[in-house]
Scaffold this motif. Structure first.
Motif, PDB file in Angstrom:
ATOM      1  N   THR A  10       0.809  -1.217   0.000  1.00 12.37           N
ATOM      2  CA  THR A  10       0.000   0.000   0.000  1.00 12.37           C
ATOM      3  C   THR A  10       0.844   1.271   0.000  1.00 12.37           C
ATOM      4  N   ALA A  11       2.138   1.140   0.288  1.00 12.86           N
ATOM      5  CA  ALA A  11       3.025   2.305   0.281  1.00 12.86           C
ATOM      6  C   ALA A  11       4.460   1.833   0.082  1.00 12.86           C
ATOM      7  N   VAL A  12       5.249   2.695  -0.565  1.00 14.92           N
ATOM      8  CA  VAL A  12       6.663   2.423  -0.804  1.00 14.92           C
ATOM      9  C   VAL A  12       7.460   3.592  -0.236  1.00 14.92           C
ATOM     10  N   ASN A  13       8.518   3.287   0.475  1.00 14.46           N
ATOM     11  CA  ASN A  13       9.365   4.319   1.071  1.00 14.46           C
ATOM     12  C   ASN A  13      10.311   4.864   0.004  1.00 14.46           C
ATOM     13  N   THR A  14       9.881   5.881  -0.690  1.00 16.41           N
ATOM     14  CA  THR A  14      10.696   6.478  -1.757  1.00 16.41           C
ATOM     15  C   THR A  14      11.875   7.276  -1.208  1.00 16.41           C
ATOM     16  N   ASP A  15      11.882   7.557   0.107  1.00  8.89           N
ATOM     17  CA  ASP A  15      13.029   8.237   0.710  1.00  8.89           C
ATOM     18  C   ASP A  15      14.295   7.392   0.586  1.00  8.89           C
ATOM     19  N   LEU A  16      14.130   6.082   0.445  1.00  2.68           N
ATOM     20  CA  LEU A  16      15.288   5.208   0.316  1.00  2.68           C
ATOM     21  C   LEU A  16      16.036   5.424  -0.998  1.00  2.68           C
TER      22      LEU A  16
END
Length: 59
Positions: A10-16
């Motif tokens: 439901t969500a992806v940590n694009t900060d990575l």
């Protein structure tokens, strides 16, 4: 990526993308890779906690 249960991302940590070291620096707070809604919420009880995972790794 393999997950230990079935579910929907439901969500992806694009900060990575710009700070991949967050996985090592703060794994349980800001370093998560994805959020997942389990297909079967009862499956949550079968997942390993960090403590159980460490015990399994030592045996």
């Amino acid at each position: 990526m393999l997950l230990p249960t079935a579910g929907t991302v439901t969500a992806v940590n694009t900060d990575l993308d710009s700070a991949p070291n967050a996985l090592e620096d703060d794994t349980y707070r800001s370093g998560g890779i994805v959020e997942v809604v389990l297909n079967d919420p009862a499956a949550y009880d079968d997942l390993l906690t960090p403590l159980r995972m460490a015990r399994e790794a030592r045996s």
